[in-house]
Design a protein around this motif. Structure first.
Motif, PDB file in Angstrom:
ATOM      1  N   SER A 158       1.009  -1.306  -0.112  1.00 47.16           N
ATOM      2  CA  SER A 158       0.028   0.085  -0.019  1.00 47.16           C
ATOM      3  C   SER A 158       0.890   1.262   0.071  1.00 47.16           C
ATOM      4  CB  SER A 158      -1.156  -0.034   1.145  1.00 47.16           C
ATOM      5  OG  SER A 158      -0.164  -0.021   2.568  1.00 47.16           O
ATOM      6  N   HIS A 159       2.036   1.194   0.833  1.00 50.57           N
ATOM      7  CA  HIS A 159       3.009   2.276   0.609  1.00 50.57           C
ATOM      8  C   HIS A 159       3.697   2.476  -0.641  1.00 50.57           C
ATOM      9  CE1 HIS A 159       3.375   2.291   5.106  1.00 50.57           C
ATOM     10  NE2 HIS A 159       2.240   2.649   4.702  1.00 50.57           N
ATOM     11  N   PHE A 160       3.766   1.298  -1.382  1.00 53.68           N
ATOM     12  CA  PHE A 160       4.264   1.212  -2.863  1.00 53.68           C
ATOM     13  C   PHE A 160       3.385   2.373  -3.622  1.00 53.68           C
ATOM     14  CE2 PHE A 160       6.766  -2.841  -3.067  1.00 53.68           C
ATOM     15  CZ  PHE A 160       7.822  -2.196  -2.020  1.00 53.68           C
ATOM     16  N   PHE A 161       2.039   1.558  -3.627  1.00 51.59           N
ATOM     17  CA  PHE A 161       1.138   2.387  -4.366  1.00 51.59           C
ATOM     18  C   PHE A 161       0.922   3.869  -3.982  1.00 51.59           C
ATOM     19  CE2 PHE A 161      -0.911  -1.894  -5.170  1.00 51.59           C
ATOM     20  CZ  PHE A 161      -0.471  -1.970  -6.435  1.00 51.59           C
ATOM     21  N   ARG A 190      -9.024  -2.207   7.266  1.00 57.47           N
ATOM     22  CA  ARG A 190      -7.981  -1.707   7.804  1.00 57.47           C
ATOM     23  C   ARG A 190      -7.665  -0.202   7.268  1.00 57.47           C
ATOM     24  NH1 ARG A 190      -5.671  -7.008   8.219  1.00 57.47           N
ATOM     25  NH2 ARG A 190      -5.801  -7.919  10.289  1.00 57.47           N
ATOM     26  N   LEU A 191      -7.153   0.733   8.034  1.00 53.83           N
ATOM     27  CA  LEU A 191      -6.746   1.833   7.568  1.00 53.83           C
ATOM     28  C   LEU A 191      -5.139   1.694   7.243  1.00 53.83           C
ATOM     29  CD1 LEU A 191      -7.946   4.486  10.073  1.00 53.83           C
ATOM     30  CD2 LEU A 191      -8.984   4.186   7.737  1.00 53.83           C
ATOM     31  N   MET A 192      -4.576   2.319   6.223  1.00 54.92           N
ATOM     32  CA  MET A 192      -3.403   2.376   5.536  1.00 54.92           C
ATOM     33  C   MET A 192      -2.620   2.858   6.769  1.00 54.92           C
ATOM     34  SD  MET A 192      -1.377   4.173   2.596  1.00 54.92           S
ATOM     35  CE  MET A 192      -2.859   4.125   1.462  1.00 54.92           C
ATOM     36  N   PRO A 193      -1.511   2.129   7.218  1.00 56.31           N
ATOM     37  CA  PRO A 193      -0.547   2.772   8.227  1.00 56.31           C
ATOM     38  C   PRO A 193       0.106   3.680   7.772  1.00 56.31           C
ATOM     39  CG  PRO A 193       0.159   0.590   7.257  1.00 56.31           C
ATOM     40  CD  PRO A 193      -1.264   0.701   6.774  1.00 56.31           C
ATOM     41  N   LEU A 194       0.674   4.750   8.449  1.00 56.85           N
ATOM     42  CA  LEU A 194       1.325   5.712   8.229  1.00 56.85           C
ATOM     43  C   LEU A 194       2.812   5.314   7.819  1.00 56.85           C
ATOM     44  CD1 LEU A 194       0.472   8.514  10.708  1.00 56.85           C
ATOM     45  CD2 LEU A 194      -0.258   8.583   8.467  1.00 56.85           C
ATOM     46  N   PRO A 195       3.368   5.826   6.547  1.00 53.95           N
ATOM     47  CA  PRO A 195       4.744   5.353   6.338  1.00 53.95           C
ATOM     48  C   PRO A 195       5.847   5.810   7.505  1.00 53.95           C
ATOM     49  CG  PRO A 195       3.673   6.702   4.592  1.00 53.95           C
ATOM     50  CD  PRO A 195       2.763   6.860   5.702  1.00 53.95           C
ATOM     51  N   ALA A 196       6.800   4.877   7.820  1.00 52.25           N
ATOM     52  CA  ALA A 196       7.565   4.896   8.763  1.00 52.25           C
ATOM     53  C   ALA A 196       9.019   5.043   7.979  1.00 52.25           C
ATOM     54  CB  ALA A 196       7.402   3.742   9.879  1.00 52.25           C
ATOM     55  N   LEU A 197       9.930   5.708   8.584  1.00 46.57           N
ATOM     56  CA  LEU A 197      11.436   5.732   8.156  1.00 46.57           C
ATOM     57  C   LEU A 197      11.972   4.375   8.389  1.00 46.57           C
ATOM     58  CD1 LEU A 197      13.489   7.722   7.147  1.00 46.57           C
ATOM     59  CD2 LEU A 197      14.057   8.102   9.414  1.00 46.57           C
ATOM     60  N   LEU A 215      14.586   9.840  -3.311  1.00 43.83           N
ATOM     61  CA  LEU A 215      15.471  10.307  -1.892  1.00 43.83           C
ATOM     62  C   LEU A 215      14.236  10.446  -0.937  1.00 43.83           C
ATOM     63  CD1 LEU A 215      18.378  12.617  -2.798  1.00 43.83           C
ATOM     64  CD2 LEU A 215      18.450  10.469  -1.705  1.00 43.83           C
ATOM     65  N   VAL A 216      13.065  11.006  -1.418  1.00 39.45           N
ATOM     66  CA  VAL A 216      12.047  11.178  -0.508  1.00 39.45           C
ATOM     67  C   VAL A 216      11.181  10.077  -0.115  1.00 39.45           C
ATOM     68  CG1 VAL A 216       9.731  12.482  -0.326  1.00 39.45           C
ATOM     69  CG2 VAL A 216      11.688  13.612  -1.308  1.00 39.45           C
ATOM     70  N   SER A 217      10.733   9.157  -1.243  1.00 39.21           N
ATOM     71  CA  SER A 217       9.944   8.141  -0.965  1.00 39.21           C
ATOM     72  C   SER A 217      10.489   6.755  -0.308  1.00 39.21           C
ATOM     73  CB  SER A 217       9.371   7.726  -2.304  1.00 39.21           C
ATOM     74  OG  SER A 217       8.698   9.023  -2.957  1.00 39.21           O
ATOM     75  N   THR A 218      11.622   6.322  -0.936  1.00 42.10           N
ATOM     76  CA  THR A 218      12.291   5.166  -0.444  1.00 42.10           C
ATOM     77  C   THR A 218      12.469   4.816   0.894  1.00 42.10           C
ATOM     78  OG1 THR A 218      14.293   5.612  -1.372  1.00 42.10           O
ATOM     79  CG2 THR A 218      12.865   4.474  -2.820  1.00 42.10           C
ATOM     80  N   PRO A 219      13.132   5.889   1.644  1.00 45.43           N
ATOM     81  CA  PRO A 219      13.197   5.755   2.918  1.00 45.43           C
ATOM     82  C   PRO A 219      11.938   5.569   3.922  1.00 45.43           C
ATOM     83  CG  PRO A 219      14.551   7.458   2.083  1.00 45.43           C
ATOM     84  CD  PRO A 219      13.768   7.056   0.914  1.00 45.43           C
ATOM     85  N   LEU A 220      10.932   6.172   3.085  1.00 47.25           N
ATOM     86  CA  LEU A 220       9.418   5.853   3.807  1.00 47.25           C
ATOM     87  C   LEU A 220       8.675   4.977   3.457  1.00 47.25           C
ATOM     88  CD1 LEU A 220       8.540   9.712   3.891  1.00 47.25           C
ATOM     89  CD2 LEU A 220       9.334   8.282   5.765  1.00 47.25           C
ATOM     90  N   GLY A 221       9.208   3.928   2.765  1.00 50.71           N
ATOM     91  CA  GLY A 221       8.660   2.721   2.275  1.00 50.71           C
ATOM     92  C   GLY A 221       8.321   2.612   0.970  1.00 50.71           C
ATOM     93  N   PHE A 225      -6.044   2.087  -5.168  1.00 52.37           N
ATOM     94  CA  PHE A 225      -5.382   0.800  -4.846  1.00 52.37           C
ATOM     95  C   PHE A 225      -4.551   0.769  -3.689  1.00 52.37           C
ATOM     96  CE2 PHE A 225      -6.792  -0.091  -9.171  1.00 52.37           C
ATOM     97  CZ  PHE A 225      -6.925  -1.527  -9.096  1.00 52.37           C
ATOM     98  N   ALA A 226      -4.041   1.865  -3.347  1.00 50.87           N
ATOM     99  CA  ALA A 226      -3.265   2.029  -2.052  1.00 50.87           C
ATOM    100  C   ALA A 226      -3.946   1.537  -0.826  1.00 50.87           C
ATOM    101  CB  ALA A 226      -2.482   3.240  -1.923  1.00 50.87           C
ATOM    102  N   VAL A 227      -5.368   2.387  -0.929  1.00 53.45           N
ATOM    103  CA  VAL A 227      -6.245   2.197   0.211  1.00 53.45           C
ATOM    104  C   VAL A 227      -6.764   0.580   0.088  1.00 53.45           C
ATOM    105  CG1 VAL A 227      -8.578   3.013   1.122  1.00 53.45           C
ATOM    106  CG2 VAL A 227      -7.061   4.552   0.202  1.00 53.45           C
ATOM    107  N   ALA A 228      -7.024  -0.066  -0.881  1.00 56.08           N
ATOM    108  CA  ALA A 228      -7.554  -1.158  -1.074  1.00 56.08           C
ATOM    109  C   ALA A 228      -6.708  -2.347  -0.489  1.00 56.08           C
ATOM    110  CB  ALA A 228      -8.141  -1.356  -2.390  1.00 56.08           C
ATOM    111  N   PHE A 229      -5.358  -1.982  -0.717  1.00 54.09           N
ATOM    112  CA  PHE A 229      -4.245  -2.788  -0.396  1.00 54.09           C
ATOM    113  C   PHE A 229      -3.870  -2.768   0.929  1.00 54.09           C
ATOM    114  CE2 PHE A 229      -4.376  -3.865  -4.792  1.00 54.09           C
ATOM    115  CZ  PHE A 229      -4.074  -5.251  -4.904  1.00 54.09           C
ATOM    116  N   ALA A 230      -4.449  -1.709   1.659  1.00 55.41           N
ATOM    117  CA  ALA A 230      -3.820  -1.650   3.222  1.00 55.41           C
ATOM    118  C   ALA A 230      -4.023  -2.701   3.918  1.00 55.41           C
ATOM    119  CB  ALA A 230      -4.713  -0.770   3.737  1.00 55.41           C
ATOM    120  N   PRO A 231      -5.052  -3.801   3.827  1.00 56.47           N
ATOM    121  CA  PRO A 231      -5.113  -4.734   4.673  1.00 56.47           C
ATOM    122  C   PRO A 231      -4.159  -5.963   3.891  1.00 56.47           C
ATOM    123  CG  PRO A 231      -7.399  -4.328   4.136  1.00 56.47           C
ATOM    124  CD  PRO A 231      -6.472  -3.499   3.344  1.00 56.47           C
ATOM    125  N   PRO A 232      -2.930  -6.426   4.477  1.00 53.89           N
ATOM    126  CA  PRO A 232      -2.227  -7.290   3.939  1.00 53.89           C
ATOM    127  C   PRO A 232      -2.614  -8.597   3.181  1.00 53.89           C
ATOM    128  CG  PRO A 232      -1.621  -7.265   6.016  1.00 53.89           C
ATOM    129  CD  PRO A 232      -2.381  -6.238   6.024  1.00 53.89           C
TER     130      PRO A 232
END
Length: 377
Positions: free
Chosen positions: A46-49, A192-199, A257-263, A298-305
């Protein structure tokens, strides 16, 4: 294709044509991201999307053209084939981010273009195609009936899109069919709600492995296809507002640089994606905004693994075949079948990075040998 330049307009439009063009490149986005998520349980698809969606929208507003956002194919193919972990993916994204941001800032694209033979780039594409085909066969054998049906849908849309103005939304349709089959068999997954991206902080060993396994084979593809070929095509399609290659390099660097460290997954642009979006009607950054909204859903839809487990394996096998054939088609446009063929075979035997290095040596040796023969004759 420059004859269509009269339709150029500044600004953002949301029309039926822009909406049709928005989905033109989805066939290269979903297979790689979902394939990586299947083999890497420590990533969040979901973070990818989410980040792909965000950068589609940002890029549309920034360039005001249908400049696509795609997962980096070499990194995706190797991760899928070898099942690498999240740390190596993040490390590779940081490295390519720094590299392409720096190259773009100093105007180094032309210098690099002159030093990587085209036959080597085609060999990397052919090797990636073989890696993906080998991986896809495992999914197809595990679920042959669904795979055959999915491949039939993809082929039907491919033929229709070549002969008509129907957009090739086969990847999207096949994915929806797979989800429907999974829900019918297993029931709806829990909401499930999408979890917030983490470093994510890679280990030093992740940077070493990420550089060797992922960055080295990705760099020539990004330079050739995501930057130089995309820039050239923008001038073909939009002569009055084509995009300089170093500018594309800077946006690739920034978004990684912005996105990959956050998943997020390592991302780039792509000439094939631009051509696909343009062919189906995209003319402004409005298509990017629409694509970003679709992918955000799709990011929202794929929040539940659990959603990943709903999709039959045959669906993934069919989608990976589609991407492999696309890469294989481009690899045939080579200046040296020997160099390209050696890289493709070595990729399966010893890995993509070693194959790339051997291919570079072989290409330069053949060039020197050819010049020596010419000077003696």
């Amino acid at each position: 294709m420059a004859e269509n330049s009269g339709t150029e307009e500044r600004g953002i439009r949301i029309t039926l044509e822009e909406i049709a063009g928005a989905v033109g490149d989805f066939g290269t986005i979903f297979p790689i991201l979902l394939g990586v998520a299947i083999v890497c349980p420590d990533v969040n698809v979901s973070h990818f999307f989410l980040f792909v969606a965000a950068w589609f929208i940002i890029t549309g507003l920034y360039y005001r053209l249908p400049i696509p956002i795609e997962p980096m194919k070499a990194i995706g193919a190797v991760v899928i084939a070898e099942g690498l972990c999240a740390g190596e993916i993040v490390a590779s994204g940081i490295i390519v981010g720094v590299l392409f941001l720096a190259i773009g800032l100093v105007g180094g694209m032309a210098w690099l273009e002159d030093r990587i033979p085209r036959s080597v780039i085609r060999g990397v594409q052919a090797g990636l195609a073989l890696l993906l085909l080998r991986t896809s066969l495992g999914y197809i054998v595990a679920d042959p009936l669904v795979a055959v049906l999915a491949i039939a849908v993809i082929v039907a849309f491919f033929i229709a899109s070549q002969r008509t103005r129907i957009p090739d939304i086969s990847a999207l349709l096949v994915l929806i069919i797979g989800l429907a089959v999974g829900i019918a068999a297993q029931g709806m997954p829990p909401f499930r709600l999408m979890p917030l991206p983490a470093l994510v902080l890679p280990m030093p060993s992740d940077f070493i492995a990420g550089t060797w396994d992922l960055v080295l084979p990705q760099v020539p593809l990004t330079i050739a296809n995501a930057i130089l070929a995309t820039s050239l095509l923008t001038y073909d399609l939009f002569p009055k507002k084509g995009v300089d290659p170093d500018r594309l390099s800077r946006t690739i660097g920034a978004m990684n640089l912005v996105s990959t460290p956050l998943g997020g997954f390592p991302m780039c642009h792509g000439a094939g994606g631009l051509a696909a979006m343009y062919r189906f009607g995209a003319r402004t950054g409005g298509a990017n905004i629409v694509a970003g909204i679709f992918i955000l859903i799709f990011a929202v839809a794929f929040a539940p693994p659990e959603v990943l487990t709903l999709i039959p394996l045959g669906i993934f096998g069919a989608l990976l075949v589609f991407v492999a054939l696309e890469l294989g088609k481009h690899s045939a446009k080579t200046e040296s079948y020997l160099v390209t063929g050696v890289i493709a075979v070595l990729t399966l035997v010893v890995g993509l990075t070693v194959a790339f290095i051997v291919g570079m040596v072989l290409a330069y040796a053949l060039e020197r040998w050819g010049k020596g023969r010419a000077s003696r004759s």
